[in-house]
Design a protein around this motif. Structure first.
Motif, PDB file in Angstrom:
ATOM      1  N   UNK A 195       1.794  71.903  46.999  1.00 59.90           N
ATOM      2  CA  UNK A 195       1.996  72.065  45.774  1.00 59.90           C
ATOM      3  C   UNK A 195       0.790  73.350  45.170  1.00 59.90           C
ATOM      4  N   UNK A 212      -2.055  72.386  47.064  1.00 58.93           N
ATOM      5  CA  UNK A 212      -2.837  71.392  46.941  1.00 58.93           C
ATOM      6  C   UNK A 212      -1.205  70.464  48.358  1.00 58.93           C
ATOM      7  N   UNK A 270      -1.789  66.924  51.771  1.00 60.23           N
ATOM      8  CA  UNK A 270      -1.538  66.953  53.637  1.00 60.23           C
ATOM      9  C   UNK A 270      -0.907  66.133  54.641  1.00 60.23           C
ATOM     10  N   UNK A 271      -0.133  65.845  53.426  1.00 59.32           N
ATOM     11  CA  UNK A 271       0.885  64.780  53.622  1.00 59.32           C
ATOM     12  C   UNK A 271       2.345  64.735  53.902  1.00 59.32           C
ATOM     13  N   UNK A 289       7.401  61.703  47.957  1.00 56.38           N
ATOM     14  CA  UNK A 289       7.272  62.902  47.446  1.00 56.38           C
ATOM     15  C   UNK A 289       8.045  62.474  45.605  1.00 56.38           C
ATOM     16  N   UNK A 290       6.520  61.909  44.848  1.00 59.40           N
ATOM     17  CA  UNK A 290       7.615  61.253  44.078  1.00 59.40           C
ATOM     18  C   UNK A 290       7.532  62.258  42.624  1.00 59.40           C
ATOM     19  N   UNK A 309       3.031  59.586  43.293  1.00 64.18           N
ATOM     20  CA  UNK A 309       2.136  58.884  44.417  1.00 64.18           C
ATOM     21  C   UNK A 309       0.990  59.972  43.958  1.00 64.18           C
ATOM     22  N   UNK A 364       0.455  62.130  46.005  1.00 62.59           N
ATOM     23  CA  UNK A 364       0.485  63.264  46.460  1.00 62.59           C
ATOM     24  C   UNK A 364       0.060  64.021  44.889  1.00 62.59           C
ATOM     25  N   UNK A 412      -3.810  64.683  44.573  1.00 66.92           N
ATOM     26  CA  UNK A 412      -4.136  66.068  45.633  1.00 66.92           C
ATOM     27  C   UNK A 412      -4.984  66.926  45.011  1.00 66.92           C
ATOM     28  N   UNK A 465      -8.100  68.138  51.315  1.00 77.12           N
ATOM     29  CA  UNK A 465      -6.933  67.546  51.009  1.00 77.12           C
ATOM     30  C   UNK A 465      -7.384  66.142  51.223  1.00 77.12           C
ATOM     31  N   UNK A 470      -4.636  63.898  50.987  1.00 78.49           N
ATOM     32  CA  UNK A 470      -3.289  63.412  50.782  1.00 78.49           C
ATOM     33  C   UNK A 470      -3.280  62.746  52.031  1.00 78.49           C
ATOM     34  N   UNK A 471      -4.019  62.446  53.385  1.00 79.72           N
ATOM     35  CA  UNK A 471      -3.210  62.376  54.489  1.00 79.72           C
ATOM     36  C   UNK A 471      -4.580  61.116  55.397  1.00 79.72           C
ATOM     37  N   UNK A 496      -1.762  56.262  53.781  1.00 85.64           N
ATOM     38  CA  UNK A 496      -1.798  57.545  53.235  1.00 85.64           C
ATOM     39  C   UNK A 496      -2.117  57.518  52.016  1.00 85.64           C
ATOM     40  N   UNK A 525      -0.891  59.524  49.456  1.00 88.64           N
ATOM     41  CA  UNK A 525       0.324  60.451  49.528  1.00 88.64           C
ATOM     42  C   UNK A 525       0.719  59.227  49.080  1.00 88.64           C
TER      43      UNK A 525
END
Lengths: 227, 85
Positions: free
Chosen positions: A39, A99, A101-102, A224-225, B5, B7, B10, B20, B22-23, B36, B38
């Motif tokens: 995103x 952004x 990475x998951x 992802x929320x 969450x 994400x 990030x 980043x 997130x992971x 994670x 995220x």
């Protein structure tokens, strides 16, 4: 230019998707590409200096070049109605990113994946589909007008299942309720593949709980929320 | 208030760390749960508050005010992410 620097984005093109959603193609100088599922942060500044910051998923595939964001109008929202109804080509605002990475899919992940999207949760999933993710897709929408990218999904021959939670199209014989365990089991009885779930917080948490109940390994569920 | 969450933060975390997160994998100082970034719960208000999805403890608080950034990470016992050696 780093992803964390705010940059000026110019709206290059606006394409209506549904009565409440539009896709904006952005011209961002120095844009160095993205991964499917990522995103951008968007910042709008009013004349009096008031700023509003939002996050929008990228809908286009990395190979498509200029990033496209799809915005669905939120009732009573501050930014989304502007994006969908007021914005015009050549308008500018600030972006930074990409952004994430998951909640991403990379072509190196060649195994089939499952995707479950609620409302605008379909946007990052569409980026993955456009990037070539071998996906089965389950979409929950309020009504037919609420389904993003339907023509393209059909044209691409994506394995797509739909459920309508408010109003069904005439003659609809498919699901017409919120995603639940029974539906998930009928849709995909096999446990194992990676699952991407994106949508409103309550939707994501209920679907993720149901997947775990059905035997999916929580480590394979990526969520992802968006609130 | 509905939570988001990890994400969602990030961008803000990337602006502080070198990439980043997130992971990246965080361990909760409260209950020891590991996962994670995220997947943590994020509450937005006066800045951002990250909470453990297992025990609800505060993992991290981030606020920008009066021209400075304030970061409280006491709820994260360990943060691991991939990097070149």
């Amino acid at each position: 230019m780093r992803p964390t620097d705010w940059r000026k984005a110019t709206v290059e093109r606006i394409r209506p998707e549904t009565p409440r959603a539009a896709t904006l193609t952005l011209n961002v100088p120095g844009w160095s590409g993205h991964r499917a599922g990522q995103h951008v942060d968007v910042r709008l500044t009013a004349d009096d200096g008031y700023q509003a910051q939002r996050r929008y998923s990228i809908a286009s595939a990395p190979a498509d070049g200029a990033p496209q964001i799809t915005v669905v109008e939120v009732d009573g929202g501050e930014v989304s109605p502007w994006m969908v109804s007021v914005a015009r080509e050549e308008d500018t605002f600030e972006v930074r990113g990409p952004f994430g990475g998951w909640f991403v899919w990379d072509p190196a992940h060649t195994e089939p994946v499952l995707m479950i999207g609620g409302g605008s949760g379909l946007v990052p999933l569409m980026s993955m589909v456009r990037a070539g993710a071998p996906a089965r897709l389950l979409v929950s929408a309020r009504d037919r007008d609420d389904v993003l990218y339907l023509d393209e999904l059909e044209k691409r021959g994506v394995d797509l299942a739909l459920t309508y939670t408010r109003r069904m199209p005439l003659g609809w014989t498919g699901w017409n309720r919120r995603v639940d365990r029974e539906m998930l089991w009928k849709w995909q009885p096999r446990v194992g593949p990676r699952v991407y779930v994106c949508g409103p917080t309550a939707f994501v948490e209920s679907v993720a709980d149901d997947l775990v109940f059905l035997g999916h390994d929580p480590a394979n569920i990526r969520t992802e929320r968006f609130g | 208030m509905t939570h988001l969450d990890g994400n969602a933060v990030a961008g803000d975390l990337a602006a502080i760390f070198t990439g980043d997160l997130s992971a990246a994998v965080a361990t909760c100082a409260g209950c020891g749960a590991t996962g994670p970034v995220a997947n943590v719960m994020v509450y937005e208000g006066m800045g951002e508050v990250l909470r453990c999805p297992d025990c609800d403890e505060v993992l991290l608080r981030l606020m920008r005010a009066h021209g400075e950034t304030r970061l409280d990470m006491r709820g994260i016992k360990l943060l691991r992410w991939g990097s070149a050696s």
